[in-house]
Each structure stands twice: as structure tokens, then as C-alpha cells.
Design a protein around this motif. Structure first.
Motif, PDB file in Angstrom:
ATOM      1  N   GLY A 171       1.357 -10.465   8.162  1.00 30.71           N
ATOM      2  CA  GLY A 171       0.218  -9.874   7.446  1.00 30.71           C
ATOM      3  C   GLY A 171      -0.786 -10.954   7.107  1.00 30.71           C
ATOM      4  O   GLY A 171      -0.444 -12.138   7.013  1.00 30.71           O
ATOM      5  N   GLU A 172      -2.027 -10.507   6.901  1.00 34.67           N
ATOM      6  CA  GLU A 172      -3.097 -11.458   6.571  1.00 34.67           C
ATOM      7  C   GLU A 172      -2.785 -12.149   5.239  1.00 34.67           C
ATOM      8  O   GLU A 172      -1.954 -11.665   4.467  1.00 34.67           O
ATOM      9  CB  GLU A 172      -4.414 -10.694   6.415  1.00 34.67           C
ATOM     10  CG  GLU A 172      -4.971 -10.159   7.705  1.00 34.67           C
ATOM     11  CD  GLU A 172      -6.267  -9.369   7.489  1.00 34.67           C
ATOM     12  OE1 GLU A 172      -6.836  -9.389   6.374  1.00 34.67           O
ATOM     13  OE2 GLU A 172      -6.685  -8.719   8.455  1.00 34.67           O
ATOM     14  N   THR A 173      -3.531 -13.220   4.981  1.00 32.02           N
ATOM     15  CA  THR A 173      -3.323 -13.937   3.722  1.00 32.02           C
ATOM     16  C   THR A 173      -3.594 -13.019   2.521  1.00 32.02           C
ATOM     17  O   THR A 173      -4.513 -12.209   2.552  1.00 32.02           O
ATOM     18  CB  THR A 173      -4.213 -15.200   3.666  1.00 32.02           C
ATOM     19  OG1 THR A 173      -3.986 -15.832   2.413  1.00 32.02           O
ATOM     20  CG2 THR A 173      -5.700 -14.896   3.770  1.00 32.02           C
ATOM     21  N   GLY A 174      -2.724 -13.126   1.511  1.00 31.41           N
ATOM     22  CA  GLY A 174      -2.931 -12.373   0.270  1.00 31.41           C
ATOM     23  C   GLY A 174      -2.544 -10.913   0.334  1.00 31.41           C
ATOM     24  O   GLY A 174      -2.831 -10.157  -0.594  1.00 31.41           O
ATOM     25  N   THR A 175      -1.844 -10.489   1.381  1.00 33.61           N
ATOM     26  CA  THR A 175      -1.473  -9.066   1.473  1.00 33.61           C
ATOM     27  C   THR A 175      -0.199  -8.759   0.674  1.00 33.61           C
ATOM     28  O   THR A 175       0.157  -7.596   0.516  1.00 33.61           O
ATOM     29  CB  THR A 175      -1.239  -8.623   2.933  1.00 33.61           C
ATOM     30  OG1 THR A 175      -0.488  -9.636   3.599  1.00 33.61           O
ATOM     31  CG2 THR A 175      -2.540  -8.368   3.660  1.00 33.61           C
ATOM     32  N   GLY A 176       0.509  -9.806   0.230  1.00 32.07           N
ATOM     33  CA  GLY A 176       1.711  -9.553  -0.579  1.00 32.07           C
ATOM     34  C   GLY A 176       2.995  -9.875   0.160  1.00 32.07           C
ATOM     35  O   GLY A 176       4.046  -9.320  -0.171  1.00 32.07           O
ATOM     36  N   LEU A 315      -5.732  -5.006   3.065  1.00 28.95           N
ATOM     37  CA  LEU A 315      -6.198  -4.073   2.024  1.00 28.95           C
ATOM     38  C   LEU A 315      -7.320  -3.183   2.562  1.00 28.95           C
ATOM     39  O   LEU A 315      -7.439  -2.018   2.166  1.00 28.95           O
ATOM     40  CB  LEU A 315      -6.669  -4.875   0.797  1.00 28.95           C
ATOM     41  CG  LEU A 315      -6.951  -4.072  -0.462  1.00 28.95           C
ATOM     42  CD1 LEU A 315      -5.774  -3.200  -0.867  1.00 28.95           C
ATOM     43  CD2 LEU A 315      -7.327  -4.993  -1.609  1.00 28.95           C
ATOM     44  N   ASN A 316      -8.118  -3.718   3.487  1.00 22.66           N
ATOM     45  CA  ASN A 316      -9.197  -2.895   4.052  1.00 22.66           C
ATOM     46  C   ASN A 316      -8.650  -1.738   4.885  1.00 22.66           C
ATOM     47  O   ASN A 316      -9.339  -0.757   5.106  1.00 22.66           O
ATOM     48  CB  ASN A 316     -10.129  -3.750   4.921  1.00 22.66           C
ATOM     49  CG  ASN A 316     -10.821  -4.801   4.080  1.00 22.66           C
ATOM     50  OD1 ASN A 316     -11.272  -4.495   2.978  1.00 22.66           O
ATOM     51  ND2 ASN A 316     -10.866  -6.036   4.567  1.00 22.66           N
ATOM     52  N   THR A 358     -11.649  -9.668   2.318  1.00 20.42           N
ATOM     53  CA  THR A 358     -11.079 -10.599   3.294  1.00 20.42           C
ATOM     54  C   THR A 358      -9.866 -11.339   2.724  1.00 20.42           C
ATOM     55  O   THR A 358      -8.954 -11.716   3.454  1.00 20.42           O
ATOM     56  CB  THR A 358     -12.122 -11.642   3.734  1.00 20.42           C
ATOM     57  OG1 THR A 358     -12.817 -12.059   2.571  1.00 20.42           O
ATOM     58  CG2 THR A 358     -13.079 -11.089   4.760  1.00 20.42           C
ATOM     59  N   GLY A 359      -9.869 -11.533   1.392  1.00 19.63           N
ATOM     60  CA  GLY A 359      -8.726 -12.230   0.775  1.00 19.63           C
ATOM     61  C   GLY A 359      -7.656 -11.254   0.310  1.00 19.63           C
ATOM     62  O   GLY A 359      -6.726 -11.632  -0.406  1.00 19.63           O
TER      63      GLY A 359
END
Ligand SMILES: Nc1ncnc2c1ncn2[C@@H]1O[C@H](COP(=O)(O)OP(=O)(O)OP(=O)(O)O)[C@@H](O)[C@H]1O
Length: 470
Positions: A171-176, A315-316, A358-359
Motif C-alpha cells: 500500500g502507498e505511504t500512510g495507508t495504515g 485513501l483516494n 497523496t499522504g
């Protein structure tokens, strides 16, 4: 409270009778002449404590003790011995006996030993119960109402149950990713042991192997002269979380692969094999398949760490989670800063709902922290959150949302309608090309198909309901 139950196992009738006489007013007793008789009853009806003669006729008291400790380690066993034969007593204590008493028995001493043993057991139970309650109450909370997240959390519950299956979280950065790794640990049977995190990107590449697997004295210059245990040892019977696994050196990758295949490892500079049981959970936002092509990541390791793969959408791609996350962080930071911010202004809500994250969740969390900290009243404004006070050009912010009145709104229905509208629009614009439509909505193909199917299902449901009514 019911009296504690005690088993007395002794082949001498006089001993059984005298013990029964002394203890029957305080405890519920059951007496046995042989070890076998008692062993047959214990699984069905385990007592709170056992008094066990060492010299039994059928199988020795030591053997009975060892069998009891194998199946019921929590039951305290007090050994009774005819004479203080030191080697037998040592064997009994090593096999897990709580204490021993030498015949002839002094009833006062016996009663004290029994009372102490029962108190120790009940204290241990209480501490364990409190530890478990503390862990459960402090479980990391993964917020997300979207169906993709709900389905993922159900899957996490299932895969967490096996204590050692490796899991790869993408997962992208900061997705958990780290939060999910910790949820896996806390929902696994190993939740009482350590959850050890190693951020592979934060450790110099040539030191990473020694951090994970440790080193022996004199392994390399500048090392601790006494050597060092590896973090894998701290994760024994628990979980080792390797964040940013794409940053592992090739040497560390080889050592990790060996560990995953055999459960064994060597400290750097050492020749002794170490065994550890630990689940390896890895995470990355790098494209590991591309790294395999570039020969910077081992293909065999990729398969081994990813027996189970979890992919957390950005998140998007799950915008229906934004509001619940923002509300969760609002409450969290209210508590932290002792503030009483209760609502979002309409513009603040618009800004949050239309922002491109993005974050991901980390960015949302940071913005909420700042917002709650600087807010002057009870309502968060776009300025508090670091957004422009004016709606951004072209966002149609004023018309995008119906004003919220005291009549309330049906938010789930609104979300559903919004999904339906944009899915249809995007398909019209792209002549039904799903992957182009997904790109227009900034979601991946999989998520697009999932939402499209959901919209079709609700359309069908509505048609059926109308049909029923006619
Ligand atoms: N669904 C969620 N519910 C509550 N908090 C969340 C959620 N997702 C992420 N967070 C919070 O957002 C922050 C970032 O999450 P985390 O560190 O787990 O992301 P990550 O994917 O591991 O990031 P990175 O790739 O940068 O290591 C953390 O403070 C985490 O607690």
C-alpha cells in the motif's frame, strides 16, 4: 464461593485417611490409590491442587507429575516423600512441582503450603486476566467503513489466527500498513508476546542483517565487544514487522529466507544455530516485482514473505472512509489537547472531502492534529486545517453538497448515489472502457469493478422492489 477441590494420590490408606480428616472441612477432596486412577479423572474433572506421593506402586509419582504438567501445567502439585532423597526431590521440582513435604506430615505446615499454592495460582490467573483485558482494551483501532476495508479486516481476523504464516502488506505511504501489522499481531494467538518493528529503510544497509539477527563478539570493527542479540530474538513467539522490506540488503534477504524456511539463523560471526518462532509480517510501498526484474530483490523471498498478501487501497480510492477517519482523529486530538471541537464548518468538510490525499491517512491525521490544536471555537474551519478559506476554483463546492439541516441527511444513500453517478458518467465518457473509466476516477481497476457491480446490484434491487409494488 465454592471450596477448592484437592486430589490426594497416595497408596498408603493411613496417609489418605489422615489427610482427608485434616482437610475435609476446608476443601472438597477426592482420594486415589494409584497414579493411573487419578490421571484418568484429571482431564474430565481437573482439581485446583494435587497432593502426590512420590513412591506410588503403579507408575512413579515423578512420572504422574510430568504427565499432569504436560496436560494441565496450571495445577499446583505438592509432592509427598517418605524421606528427603535429594535427587528425587530435585527431579520433582525441575518437573514443575510447586513444593514438597516429607513424611511424617505436619498438618499445620501442610495447610500453609496448600494455602500459599492456591493463592499463587489465583494471583497468576488474575494477572493474566488483567493483562489480556489491558491488551484487548488498547487494541489498535483501524477505522474504515468502506466495504473494501471491512472485507480486509475480516480477512485479517482469519489470517491472524495462524501464529506463524508470513504476511506481506502492500500500500502507498500512510495507508495504515503498520497499523494492520499490529492488528494481525494483536488478533493472533501470540498477542501476549512482543510485536517488534524494524524499519529497514532507517538502518544503514550494511548493518541491517546484524540488527535483525545479531552478532557475536568481535564480528566486525566498531561492534559491541560483547556481541548483540538480534531483534528476531525479541520477537520469539510473537511478531517481527519488517517495514520497508524493499530496503533489505541482498545478504539480509538471504538470511531472512533461511530463517523463513527453517526457523533457524546464525548471528553474524557465529557458528551456533539459533531457533526462534516468530511470524514475519513485511510491508512496502515499493514495487517488489520491478525490484525482482532489476535483481535487487530475491524472487524466492518474495514468494516466501507473501504467503498471504494484503493490499490496502489508498485513501483516494476509498473516499467514503474520509469522514469517519476525520471524526475519529477529531475525537483523538480533542482528548490529547483537552479541547472541545465538535463540528466541521461546511467549507472545512468540503475541503476534506474533495482534497487529493497523496499522504493518505497520515496526511489526514496530521491535518486534523493541526486543526484541533489551533481551532479557537467548537467548529473547525478550512483555515484551521491549513486549507484556503475560499472553495478552490472549479470544485463546485457550494453546489456539491446539500446543506445539513436539523432534519439530517442520509449519508450512506448520498454516497451510494454519488458512486452511481460518477461510475455511469465515467463509462459514458470512455465508451464503456472500464480501465480508462477507473483512471478518470483515480481508482484502480479492481476497485472500479467492485463499485460498478455494487451499483448494478442496487439498481437491480430497486427494479425488483418497484416490480413488487406494481
Ligand atoms: N484506518 C486507520 N484508522 C486509524 N488510524 C489510521 C488508519 N490508517 C492509518 N492510521 C494512522 O495513520 C498513521 C500512518 O499509518 P501507518 O504508519 O500504519 O502507515 P504506513 O502505511 O505503515 O506508512 P509508511 O508506508 O510510511 O510506513 C498512523 O498514525 C496510523 O495510526
Amino acid at each position: 464461593m465454592d471450596a477448592h477441590t484437592l486430589f490426594i494420590i497416595d497408596d498408603e490408606e493411613t496417609i489418605r485417611d489422615s489427610l482427608a480428616f485434616a482437610l475435609e472441612s476446608t476443601y472438597t477432596l477426592q482420594t486415589f490409590e494409584t497414579g493411573q486412577e487419578a490421571l484418568a479423572v484429571i482431564p474430565k474433572n481437573p482439581p485446583d491442587l494435587i497432593l502426590l506421593d512420590i513412591g506410588l506402586p503403579d507408575i512413579s509419582g515423578i512420572e504422574v507429575l510430568q504427565q499432569i504438567k504436560g496436560t494441565h501445567p496450571g495445577i499446583p502439585v505438592i509432592m509427598i516423600t517418605a524421606f528427603e532423597e535429594i535427587t528425587t526431590v530435585i527431579t520433582a521440582m525441575k518437573s514443575g512441582a510447586y513444593d514438597y513435604l516429607v513424611k511424617p506430615l505436619h498438618m499445620d505446615a501442610l495447610e500453609i503450603v496448600i494455602a500459599n499454592a492456591l493463592e499463587t495460582v489465583s494471583l497468576k490467573k488474575e494477572v493474566k486476566g488483567l493483562q489480556e483485558q489491558l491488551i484487548q482494551e488498547n487494541l489498535p483501532c483501524f477505522i474504515g467503513e468502506s466495504e473494501v476495508i471491512q472485507e480486509m479486516l475480516t480477512f485479517v481476523d482469519t489470517v491472524a489466527k495462524s501464529p506463524d504464516t508470513p504476511i506481506l502488506i502492500l500500500g502507498e505511504t500512510g495507508t495504515g500498513k503498520e497499523l494492520i501489522a499490529s492488528a494481525v499481531h494483536h488478533r493472533s494467538p501470540n498477542f501476549r508476546s512482543n510485536f517488534v518493528t524494524v524499519n529497514c529503510a532507517a538502518i544503514p544497509r550494511d548493518l541491517i542483517e546484524s540488527e535483525i539477527f545479531g552478532y557475536e563478539r568481535g564480528a566486525f570493527s566498531g561492534a559491541n565487544p560483547n556481541g548483540k542479540r538480534g531483534l528476531i530474538e525479541d520477537a520469539h513467539r510473537g511478531t517481527l514487522f519488517l517495514d520497508e522490506i524493499g530496503d533489505l540488503s541482498l545478504k539480509a534477504q538471504a538470511a531472512l529466507l533461511r530463517f523463513l524456511e527453517t526457523g533457524e539463523f546464525y548471528r553474524i560471526g557465529g557458528t551456533r544455530k539459533h531457533h526462534v518462532q516468530a511470524r514475519i509480517v513485511s510491508a512496502t510501498n515499493k514495487d517488489l516485482e520491478q525490484m525482482i526484474q532489476a535483481e535487487t530483490f530475491r524472487r524466492d523471498l518474495f514468494f516466501r514473505i507473501g504467503v498471504i498478501k494484503l493490499e490496502i487501497p489508498s485513501l483516494n480510492e476509498r473516499r467514503s472512509d474520509i469522514l469517519s477517519l476525520a471524526t475519529f482523529f477529531l475525537e483523538q486530538f480533542n482528548r490529547k489537547f483537552s479541547k472541545k471541537v465538535t463540528t466541521f464548518s461546511e467549507q472545512a468538510l468540503q475541503a476534506i472531502m474533495t482534497h487529493h490525499w497523496t499522504g493518505n491517512v497520515r496526511e489526514l491525521k496530521n491535518i486534523m492534529e493541526r486543526g484541533v490544536l489551533v481551532a479557537k471555537g467548537t467548529t473547525l474551519t478550512p483555515g484551521d486545517l491549513g486549507f484556503s478559506e475560499k472553495p478552490s476554483n472549479g470544485s463546485n463546492a457550494d453546489t456539491m453538497f446539500a446543506p445539513l439541516t436539523t432534519d439530517g441527511i442520509d449519508l450512506p444513500l448520498l454516497r451510494q448515489e454519488m458512486d452511481k453517478f460518477y461510475i455511469k458518467e465515467s463509462l459514458t465518457l470512455t465508451n464503456g472502457n472500464e480501465s480508462q473509466a477507473a483512471k478518470l476516477l483515480n481508482i484502480n481497476h479492481h476497485t472500479f469493478r467492485y463499485h460498478r457491480k455494487k451499483c448494478m446490484d442496487t439498481d437491480q434491487g430497486e427494479d425488483n422492489n418497484q416490480g413488487d409494488g406494481s
